[in-house]
Design a protein around this motif. Sequence first.
Motif, PDB file in Angstrom:
ATOM      1  N   THR A 179      20.977  96.729 -77.350  1.00 61.00           N
ATOM      2  CA  THR A 179      19.578  97.069 -77.083  1.00 61.00           C
ATOM      3  C   THR A 179      19.348  97.284 -75.598  1.00 61.00           C
ATOM      4  O   THR A 179      18.767  98.295 -75.170  1.00 61.00           O
TER       5      THR A 179
ATOM      6  N   GLU B 121       9.659 101.578 -70.466  1.00 63.12           N
ATOM      7  CA  GLU B 121       9.601 101.039 -71.827  1.00 63.12           C
ATOM      8  C   GLU B 121       9.597  99.522 -71.710  1.00 63.12           C
ATOM      9  O   GLU B 121      10.232  98.949 -70.825  1.00 63.12           O
TER      10      GLU B 121
ATOM     11  N   SER C 225       9.635  96.007 -74.419  1.00 63.49           N
ATOM     12  CA  SER C 225       9.776  95.604 -75.813  1.00 63.49           C
ATOM     13  C   SER C 225       8.858  94.427 -76.118  1.00 63.49           C
ATOM     14  O   SER C 225       8.438  93.703 -75.212  1.00 63.49           O
TER      15      SER C 225
ATOM     16  N   SER D  51      11.484  89.088 -78.387  1.00 63.17           N
ATOM     17  CA  SER D  51      12.524  88.896 -79.395  1.00 63.17           C
ATOM     18  C   SER D  51      13.230  87.605 -79.035  1.00 63.17           C
ATOM     19  O   SER D  51      13.833  87.500 -77.965  1.00 63.17           O
TER      20      SER D  51
END
Length: 576
Positions: free
Chosen positions: A7, A240, A242, A245
């Motif tokens: 990722t 970007e 995220s 997580s």
Amino acid sequence: MVTREETLLKTVKKSDLIIEVGPSFAPLAPRAEGWNTKIVDHTDREGLIAKYTNDINVGSKISKIEEVDFVWRDGLLSSAVSDEWHGKFDIFLASHVIEHVPDVLGFLNSAQYLLSHTGTVVLAVPDKRYCFDYFRPFSTTADALTAHHEKRIRHTSRTLFDFMAHFSSVNGMSAWGQSSVGTFDFTHSIEDAYSLSLLADMRPESPYHDAHAWVFVPASFQLILLELARLGKTDWMIEEISPASGCEFHAWLKRGGIDAVAKLSTQEFNNKRLLLQRQILMETKEQIDFYLAGDVSIASVPAVHQELPVTHAKNNASLNAEFVDWFPRASNAIKIYEGEWSSAVPGFLSGSTRLFEDGRIDWFEEKLGTFSGQRVLELGPLEGGHSAMLAQRGANVLAIEANMRAYQRCLVVKELLGLSNVKFLLGDFLKYLDKNPPKFDFILASGVLYHMLDPVSVLQRMLRSADKIGIWTHYYDHETIQSREDLKIKFSDTPNIVKIGDKEIQLHDQYYLNALDWKGFCGGMKTSSVWMARHSILDVLEEAGFSYEIEMDHKDHPNGPAFCVFAEKCIEKIEA
């Protein structure tokens, strides 16, 4: 399953020149695996091995420690790297490092010196909601400016005290993830925290005492970068970011922040700040919701995460199944569609995809100039995530959704977020476009084109209804799809060819297969759809007289190759 490393490195090629900061025993881009990496750490390899030899949490991972190219003990990071390397790197990679540095602005500016003009910063950052920083306040732009003004190379007494005094654990764990939390405890005594704070010494020759100096959630990190760019203190901007997580979030930064915010009026800039402040509140609510889910005894009414019983009358089950005896609260509407949500509605336990804070919309706004005051038609809003982003940035949005359950979820979102400048309509947007409505300033079709049976016709109708459009879509790339068994099985072997002008447009039948079994299925109206080849999408745009820009072109997307396209009608075509 995509790994954490995959990722973070999804846009990085092994030929890229990488500078990885502080990898210790867990390098993300190890030279042993063929990465072209230079390593910065606080001591050399021998020193790292000595430090971790008896650490039971490291164990065999000590063998992963690689030779350190540059030792950084204090001062600016860029000063620890020899001048010959300045401006040469393609990637600046740092996992769980930025929160430790005494001067976060100096750290970011060092990345500017070390990277080429097109270089990218890739960060893994602890999210305070899911780690031992849980009870600590967010860091602010003022904190960053103060630390930089003071040229800090050591942590202050205040930082050391706050770090140790509030270091928390849940069921003995110092980091966790997106689930209800258990029993909290403080790991250190307040007396020990005070003793550590007394050791603070700013002199370069003084011992370094480590701490988390910076405390973030995704939106607070974005806000600091935005405000620093407006002040001309850093040129980095979010490319970007995220969602959380586990205990962290990921951020990719690119240059251009100063120019981007300079183009904004004071009101537009403040709107962005307010949007991020609201997002911080929503992210904080998510933290509270997980807390309440783990300890509902402190709540005066049932927490949203409890199983809320439905009353069923003994002889009237079919009627009473339509009623609930829940405590009235707006968030109960989320519960109606439990298991169907795709997107993470801010502040509510719903789906997992962050469509309410999506970098694709940021990029479209950058290309458009502003959404403020624009008439926007959105095709297939799904659950209103992008609709909310557009509305919160001042657009007047008409969004048309054909999936009845998705449309209902859009209405729930509109109610929960108070989206007064969005109108959702249920129906087939193709029939709407066929009526030749007045032109819109912008049409957004994100996640739509590849669900259509006739995507060429859809695209052509969009191009007739606006001079500026934004598309995010999957596309067919033969080499990529044929190399992946999970994708290959979904496509027909040979393409269908249609002619537009002198262009051959390649179309590929795609079958949903097992995806149809999910009750939250959000694909097209049929059991199959048609994907266009990448070049064919661009050919249709060119034939209609549109120029285009491409961003976020990811062949390795888990669901198949995908890209963003911003298209604008050429001036000569408009005048003609």
